[in-house]
Write an enzyme that holds these catalytic residues in place. Structure first.
Site, PDB file in Angstrom:
ATOM      1  N   HIS A 157       0.836  -1.205   0.000  1.00 30.69           N
ATOM      2  CA  HIS A 157       0.000   0.000   0.000  1.00 30.69           C
ATOM      3  C   HIS A 157       0.873   1.259   0.000  1.00 30.69           C
ATOM      4  CE1 HIS A 157      -3.175   2.807   1.479  1.00 30.69           C
ATOM      5  NE2 HIS A 157      -2.186   3.296   2.189  1.00 30.69           N
ATOM      6  N   GLU A 158       1.866   1.308   0.884  1.00 25.61           N
ATOM      7  CA  GLU A 158       2.730   2.492   0.972  1.00 25.61           C
ATOM      8  C   GLU A 158       3.517   2.714  -0.318  1.00 25.61           C
ATOM      9  OE1 GLU A 158       2.616   4.644   3.332  1.00 25.61           O
ATOM     10  OE2 GLU A 158       1.263   3.464   4.585  1.00 25.61           O
ATOM     11  N   HIS A 213       1.548   4.451  -2.991  1.00 21.95           N
ATOM     12  CA  HIS A 213       1.571   5.915  -2.970  1.00 21.95           C
ATOM     13  C   HIS A 213       2.735   6.441  -3.808  1.00 21.95           C
ATOM     14  CE1 HIS A 213      -1.659   6.649  -0.191  1.00 21.95           C
ATOM     15  NE2 HIS A 213      -1.125   5.909   0.759  1.00 21.95           N
ATOM     16  N   GLU A 272      -5.719   7.188  -0.682  1.00 19.85           N
ATOM     17  CA  GLU A 272      -5.682   5.980   0.146  1.00 19.85           C
ATOM     18  C   GLU A 272      -6.409   4.832  -0.535  1.00 19.85           C
ATOM     19  OE1 GLU A 272      -3.975   5.422   2.923  1.00 19.85           O
ATOM     20  OE2 GLU A 272      -3.145   7.432   2.648  1.00 19.85           O
ATOM     21  N   ASP A 314      -4.742   1.347  -1.825  1.00 18.49           N
ATOM     22  CA  ASP A 314      -5.323   0.047  -1.479  1.00 18.49           C
ATOM     23  C   ASP A 314      -5.532  -0.795  -2.738  1.00 18.49           C
ATOM     24  OD1 ASP A 314      -5.372   0.582   1.208  1.00 18.49           O
ATOM     25  OD2 ASP A 314      -7.515   1.001   1.328  1.00 18.49           O
TER      26      ASP A 314
END
Length: 488
Positions: free
Chosen positions: A342-343, A346, A425, A429
């Site tokens: 997930h990070e 970004h 976000e 995801d």
């Protein structure tokens, strides 16, 4: 007292000692003080209503049905995954049903949230009263005159020749006052609320040491930064907006580099990740995404709090990943990799660069509009800087602009940026889901909510306004839909 019943309002303390003489035609001078206070009170009322709604949400004693439905589906999917694994790659604890755990923690999460929102209501009430009182009493002109008198008395400084130095004294005094007035609230939040619910690990000595370090760093880095900005504005001529913007950009990039590598280690201990298997899997994930990972750290966040986190930092080909030691104990091996999926999403989707660009555009636009009213004497007179024989300090011009004319714009932009952060976000995801890590991300999110006593039934309007991350139910629902779409 007539100065508070008839427009234009005038602070108790003014540099001239006289009431403001401005007519309705002089809009800034006539409406500035009353309009600013009206805006502050309006925002307090609106946000107070949202706080009250959130407080009602925390008073609920019934486990939310939407949470039950969604997490039941998550548990069912995890059960199927466990059957496929046949116990070879995960432990029993990995597949322990989450719904019963959430039910068990629901009462504690509600109590924690209720304490926090009650504290927020009291804190925001005080902040509003303090802001209004400071404006009505003339705190800013009083503190400026005190700073000018101190500079003249001890160093022979004058406002004309030493404005920047007096500005630094002014900022130092206001920072100290701000720290003193906020200290009781910080102490109560840390040593009462966080301790009561099992999160605080700080000792009073560590708390005081941190405060001293922050103050020193504020003066060491903030002082020169402010001094440069003020010099550029005063001597940059008609192009000062561009010069200040470039300086702010360079300084921002500098702090983004130095804060994680130099400043943060002053507060926490960073060690290389020792878990060889986890390190290998994270490096493989980074390599698959062409993320130039150079270092993988574990930080001792547990010395202050049992809350958990993970983040990335670095420029170009010099990237680093940091895991809180609390995260390593709260979720499993594969779940940590899913969180980093997930990070890294970004990063891969350009969210970090987008934030930098948005911030710099915001800075330039704000500076441009500041330049349009920089010489507006009526605005400064309305707040007590009404001595025609004295120059208007540049630092005061900046602060009043952002506190008055720009404040409504800032509120709207802040809301829009929060909404965009939530969109990012969901996108991150989805990125993790596309990597095949949806199920592990779902269980990781649930476990983090469990360990951090996250809000399980937040008020929708409160979360829409305040939350930078979507509520758990919304994220799980989105991930489940993505999984079904992939299987269709």
């Amino acid at each position: 007292m007539n100065r508070f019943f008839d427009l234009p309002w005038t602070p108790v303390y003014t540099q001239s000692g006289n009431p403001l003489d401005a007519g309705p035609s002089e809009a800034l001078g006539y409406w500035a003080l009353a309009g600013t206070i009206a805006f502050i009170v309006t925002i307090y009322a609106l946000e107070g209503n949202l706080d009250a709604r959130q407080r009602d949400a925390y008073l609920k004693t019934t486990f939310p049905k939407t949470m039950e439905t969604v997490v039941s589906e998550v548990d069912e999917e995890r059960k199927k995954a466990a059957a496929k694994d046949n116990g070879n790659t995960t432990t029993k604890e990995d597949h322990k049903p989450i719904l019963p755990q959430l039910r068990e923690k629901f009462k504690s999460a509600q109590a924690y949230g209720l304490d926090k929102i009650n504290f927020a209501i009291v804190s925001s009430t005080y902040d509003t009263l303090e802001s209004v009182a400071f404006l009505l009493l003339g705190f800013m002109p009083c503190m400026w005159d005190l700073s000018a008198n101190l500079g003249n008395r001890f160093f022979g400084w004058t406002e004309t020749d030493h404005e920047v130095l007096i500005s630094l004294v002014y900022l130092a005094l206001t920072v100290l006052v701000g720290n003193l007035t906020s200290l009781p609230f910080e102490v109560y939040s840390t040593f009462q609320i966080e301790r009561k619910h099992g999160f605080n690990k700080q000792t009073p000595i560590l708390f005081v040491t941190d405060k001293i370090k922050v103050l020193i760093l504020t003066f060491v880095f903030g002082g020169p930064f402010v001094a440069f900005v003020l010099h550029i504005i005063k001597f940059g001529g008609d192009n000062f907006v561009f010069y200040v913007w470039v300086f702010v950009l360079v300084f921002s990039l500098f702090t983004m580099t130095i804060v994680p590598s130099v400043i943060m280690p002053l507060f926490n201990k960073y060690e290389l990740l020792k878990d060889a298997d986890l390190k290998r899997d994270i490096e493989e994930l980074a390599d698959s995404l062409k993320f130039p990972l150079k270092k993988l750290y574990v930080v001792d966040g547990s010395k202050r709090s049992s809350h958990s986190n993970a983040f990335l930092y670095g420029f170009g080909g010099n990237k680093r990943i940091v895991l809180f030691d609390t995260l390593l104990t709260q979720v499993g091996h594969d779940e940590i990799v899913a969180i980093l999926g997930h990070e890294l999403g970004h990063w891969k989707l350009g969210h970090m660069m987008m934030n930098i660009v948005v911030t710099q555009v915001y800075s330039f636009v704000a500076l441009y509009f500041f330049s349009l009213c920089y010489t507006s004497e009526n605005l400064y007179k309305a707040f007590g800087f009404d001595d025609a024989d004295r120059p208007i300090p540049t630092i005061i011009a900046l602060m009043l602009f952002f506190q008055t004319l720009w404040a409504p714009v800032d509120k709207v932009l802040s809301f829009l940026l929060t909404a965009n952060t939530r969109r990012c976000e969901f996108a991150a995801d989805k990125f993790a889901c596309d990597l095949g890590k949806s199920k592990k991300l779902q269980s990781a999110l649930c476990k983090i909510y469990l360990e951090n006593l996250g809000a399980m039934s937040p008020d929708p309007w409160y979360s829409l306004y305040h939350y930078s991350h979507p509520p758990l139910v919304e994220r799980l629902t989105a991930l489940l839909k993505l999984e079904k779409a992939k299987q269709a």
